[in-house]
Motif scaffolding. Sequence first.
Motif, PDB file in Angstrom:
ATOM      1  N   ALA A  95      51.701  56.164  54.956  1.00  0.00           N
ATOM      2  CA  ALA A  95      51.080  55.231  54.008  1.00  0.00           C
ATOM      3  C   ALA A  95      50.259  55.997  52.974  1.00  0.00           C
ATOM      4  O   ALA A  95      50.295  55.696  51.785  1.00  0.00           O
ATOM      5  CB  ALA A  95      50.195  54.237  54.748  1.00  0.00           C
ATOM      6  N   TRP A  96      49.530  57.005  53.471  1.00  0.00           N
ATOM      7  CA  TRP A  96      48.694  57.806  52.577  1.00  0.00           C
ATOM      8  C   TRP A  96      49.559  58.566  51.568  1.00  0.00           C
ATOM      9  O   TRP A  96      49.248  58.660  50.390  1.00  0.00           O
ATOM     10  CB  TRP A  96      47.865  58.792  53.414  1.00  0.00           C
ATOM     11  CG  TRP A  96      47.140  59.796  52.580  1.00  0.00           C
ATOM     12  CD1 TRP A  96      46.020  59.584  51.830  1.00  0.00           C
ATOM     13  CD2 TRP A  96      47.499  61.179  52.411  1.00  0.00           C
ATOM     14  NE1 TRP A  96      45.655  60.746  51.197  1.00  0.00           N
ATOM     15  CE2 TRP A  96      46.533  61.741  51.532  1.00  0.00           C
ATOM     16  CE3 TRP A  96      48.513  61.987  52.900  1.00  0.00           C
ATOM     17  CZ2 TRP A  96      46.580  63.080  51.143  1.00  0.00           C
ATOM     18  CZ3 TRP A  96      48.563  63.316  52.525  1.00  0.00           C
ATOM     19  CH2 TRP A  96      47.605  63.857  51.652  1.00  0.00           C
ATOM     20  N   LYS A  97      50.701  59.063  52.039  1.00  0.00           N
ATOM     21  CA  LYS A  97      51.628  59.819  51.199  1.00  0.00           C
ATOM     22  C   LYS A  97      52.142  58.946  50.049  1.00  0.00           C
ATOM     23  O   LYS A  97      52.383  59.427  48.945  1.00  0.00           O
ATOM     24  CB  LYS A  97      52.801  60.278  52.084  1.00  0.00           C
ATOM     25  CG  LYS A  97      53.640  61.375  51.497  1.00  0.00           C
ATOM     26  CD  LYS A  97      53.013  62.741  51.702  1.00  0.00           C
ATOM     27  CE  LYS A  97      53.860  63.796  51.031  1.00  0.00           C
ATOM     28  NZ  LYS A  97      53.102  64.650  50.128  1.00  0.00           N
ATOM     29  N   LEU A  98      52.330  57.659  50.311  1.00  0.00           N
ATOM     30  CA  LEU A  98      52.900  56.778  49.281  1.00  0.00           C
ATOM     31  C   LEU A  98      51.852  55.975  48.523  1.00  0.00           C
ATOM     32  O   LEU A  98      52.179  55.290  47.566  1.00  0.00           O
ATOM     33  CB  LEU A  98      53.891  55.810  49.919  1.00  0.00           C
ATOM     34  CG  LEU A  98      55.230  56.429  50.347  1.00  0.00           C
ATOM     35  CD1 LEU A  98      56.075  55.389  51.046  1.00  0.00           C
ATOM     36  CD2 LEU A  98      55.988  56.975  49.151  1.00  0.00           C
TER      37      LEU A  98
ATOM     38  N   THR B   9      54.973  48.772  47.350  1.00  0.00           N
ATOM     39  CA  THR B   9      55.370  47.805  48.374  1.00  0.00           C
ATOM     40  C   THR B   9      55.474  48.505  49.712  1.00  0.00           C
ATOM     41  O   THR B   9      54.988  48.015  50.721  1.00  0.00           O
ATOM     42  CB  THR B   9      56.765  47.214  48.043  1.00  0.00           C
ATOM     43  OG1 THR B   9      56.884  47.109  46.642  1.00  0.00           O
ATOM     44  CG2 THR B   9      56.961  45.870  48.679  1.00  0.00           C
ATOM     45  N   VAL B  10      56.124  49.677  49.687  1.00  0.00           N
ATOM     46  CA  VAL B  10      56.375  50.381  50.934  1.00  0.00           C
ATOM     47  C   VAL B  10      55.072  50.862  51.553  1.00  0.00           C
ATOM     48  O   VAL B  10      54.872  50.765  52.762  1.00  0.00           O
ATOM     49  CB  VAL B  10      57.366  51.533  50.699  1.00  0.00           C
ATOM     50  CG1 VAL B  10      57.423  52.429  51.911  1.00  0.00           C
ATOM     51  CG2 VAL B  10      58.761  50.979  50.411  1.00  0.00           C
ATOM     52  N   SER B  11      54.128  51.343  50.736  1.00  0.00           N
ATOM     53  CA  SER B  11      52.889  51.843  51.322  1.00  0.00           C
ATOM     54  C   SER B  11      52.092  50.678  51.924  1.00  0.00           C
ATOM     55  O   SER B  11      51.411  50.831  52.931  1.00  0.00           O
ATOM     56  CB  SER B  11      52.044  52.598  50.296  1.00  0.00           C
ATOM     57  OG  SER B  11      51.342  51.707  49.477  1.00  0.00           O
ATOM     58  N   TRP B  12      52.244  49.507  51.332  1.00  0.00           N
ATOM     59  CA  TRP B  12      51.596  48.307  51.864  1.00  0.00           C
ATOM     60  C   TRP B  12      52.156  47.979  53.238  1.00  0.00           C
ATOM     61  O   TRP B  12      51.431  47.659  54.178  1.00  0.00           O
ATOM     62  CB  TRP B  12      51.810  47.159  50.876  1.00  0.00           C
ATOM     63  CG  TRP B  12      51.101  45.911  51.270  1.00  0.00           C
ATOM     64  CD1 TRP B  12      51.660  44.729  51.614  1.00  0.00           C
ATOM     65  CD2 TRP B  12      49.681  45.722  51.367  1.00  0.00           C
ATOM     66  NE1 TRP B  12      50.688  43.810  51.916  1.00  0.00           N
ATOM     67  CE2 TRP B  12      49.467  44.391  51.780  1.00  0.00           C
ATOM     68  CE3 TRP B  12      48.590  46.558  51.166  1.00  0.00           C
ATOM     69  CZ2 TRP B  12      48.191  43.857  51.977  1.00  0.00           C
ATOM     70  CZ3 TRP B  12      47.321  46.028  51.367  1.00  0.00           C
ATOM     71  CH2 TRP B  12      47.122  44.698  51.765  1.00  0.00           C
ATOM     72  N   HIS B  13      53.475  48.075  53.379  1.00  0.00           N
ATOM     73  CA  HIS B  13      54.137  47.847  54.673  1.00  0.00           C
ATOM     74  C   HIS B  13      53.630  48.809  55.716  1.00  0.00           C
ATOM     75  O   HIS B  13      53.420  48.452  56.858  1.00  0.00           O
ATOM     76  CB  HIS B  13      55.627  48.159  54.563  1.00  0.00           C
ATOM     77  CG  HIS B  13      56.392  47.045  54.002  1.00  0.00           C
ATOM     78  ND1 HIS B  13      56.585  45.883  54.680  1.00  0.00           N
ATOM     79  CD2 HIS B  13      57.006  46.890  52.829  1.00  0.00           C
ATOM     80  CE1 HIS B  13      57.280  45.070  53.936  1.00  0.00           C
ATOM     81  NE2 HIS B  13      57.539  45.655  52.793  1.00  0.00           N
ATOM     82  N   LEU B  14      53.534  50.076  55.318  1.00  0.00           N
ATOM     83  CA  LEU B  14      53.126  51.096  56.282  1.00  0.00           C
ATOM     84  C   LEU B  14      51.686  50.841  56.726  1.00  0.00           C
ATOM     85  O   LEU B  14      51.327  51.088  57.873  1.00  0.00           O
ATOM     86  CB  LEU B  14      53.263  52.488  55.659  1.00  0.00           C
ATOM     87  CG  LEU B  14      54.715  52.896  55.404  1.00  0.00           C
ATOM     88  CD1 LEU B  14      54.785  54.116  54.517  1.00  0.00           C
ATOM     89  CD2 LEU B  14      55.449  53.171  56.705  1.00  0.00           C
ATOM     90  N   LEU B  15      50.897  50.300  55.823  1.00  0.00           N
ATOM     91  CA  LEU B  15      49.519  49.984  56.169  1.00  0.00           C
ATOM     92  C   LEU B  15      49.490  48.856  57.204  1.00  0.00           C
ATOM     93  O   LEU B  15      48.701  48.879  58.149  1.00  0.00           O
ATOM     94  CB  LEU B  15      48.772  49.553  54.902  1.00  0.00           C
ATOM     95  CG  LEU B  15      47.281  49.800  54.919  1.00  0.00           C
ATOM     96  CD1 LEU B  15      47.012  51.295  55.030  1.00  0.00           C
ATOM     97  CD2 LEU B  15      46.648  49.251  53.649  1.00  0.00           C
ATOM     98  N   GLU B  16      50.388  47.879  57.030  1.00  0.00           N
ATOM     99  CA  GLU B  16      50.510  46.797  58.015  1.00  0.00           C
ATOM    100  C   GLU B  16      50.861  47.395  59.364  1.00  0.00           C
ATOM    101  O   GLU B  16      50.364  46.964  60.399  1.00  0.00           O
ATOM    102  CB  GLU B  16      51.632  45.835  57.623  1.00  0.00           C
ATOM    103  CG  GLU B  16      51.288  44.904  56.498  1.00  0.00           C
ATOM    104  CD  GLU B  16      52.505  44.078  56.098  1.00  0.00           C
ATOM    105  OE1 GLU B  16      53.526  44.105  56.810  1.00  0.00           O
ATOM    106  OE2 GLU B  16      52.424  43.416  55.062  1.00  0.00           O
TER     107      GLU B  16
END
Length: 306
Positions: A135-138, A148-155
């Motif tokens: 998440a941090w990487k994106l 969108t993807v980093s938001w998913h990873l945060l979830e």
Amino acid sequence: MSHSHHHHHEHQSGKNLKIAFFLNLGFTILEIFGGLYVNSVAILSDAVHDLGDSLSLGTAWYLDKKSHKGADEKFSFGYRRFSLLGALINSIVLIGGSIYVISEAIQRLLDPQPSDAQGMIIFAIFGVLVNGYAAWKLSGGKSLNEKTVSWHLLEDVLGWVAVLIVAIVLNFTDNQYLDPALSVLITLYILYNVILRLKDTLFIFLQGVPEEIKPKEIENRILKIDNVASVHHMHIWSLEGENHVFTAHLKLKNITDFQSLLQVKKEVKSILKKFNFNHYTIETELDSESCDLLISEKKEKDHHHD
């Protein structure tokens, strides 16, 4: 913005998505086995969530490359709509996975089984770290894809925090309902989001007008321009949610020279500039009073025929 800079950014977003994709995919596979091994449905439901993310990361990364390909003979708008296809496939896979996990969890609630709490704790810590790193990487990403993807990873990170808490509680008490109950919660949350996304994706697929654009407002602004009599055949749709397309026919009045025709087009374009239109096409039609232009054209034609 220079071309080289833009190119570098594309390369970077692709690279970040790629790293996150392989991290996530490897971890998802590990999770599925781990979830079965420590006998935890909550970990399995997180595995489904992660599988979904791996898929979106994979399609995002592949389509990130693909969508930067310009238009060609086959796809005159370019490849941006391909990302919609990725979103659609992804939603279907996640719905399938979620249904499987919920049925497993319900069986567990009816017939409880103990989970290996220590194994769960180790897994959950690992889960928080891997997803946190991805998440941090994106998170610094500029493109909608990366955001969108980093938001998913945060979830996902939050999902793992929940698993960690349950695992710690299980370490001290032997409540066999906690794990499947958490699993149902995580999965329902995934399903809720998937269905929302599916709705958005289908809306764009069916060429709905993008949410932030009010056609009536654009039409009213165009009608305020001098020399515009009316607007018809106005169509607005979106390629993939980010880049939109606009076409319209303008009926003009009192146009006496070519300059005033160009002026109208210029003013329409300045209205459209405020929105994310990737393509716009404006067709102008003169009314019968605006004959000066037509007459001069006719004269030239006759002159050529002589």
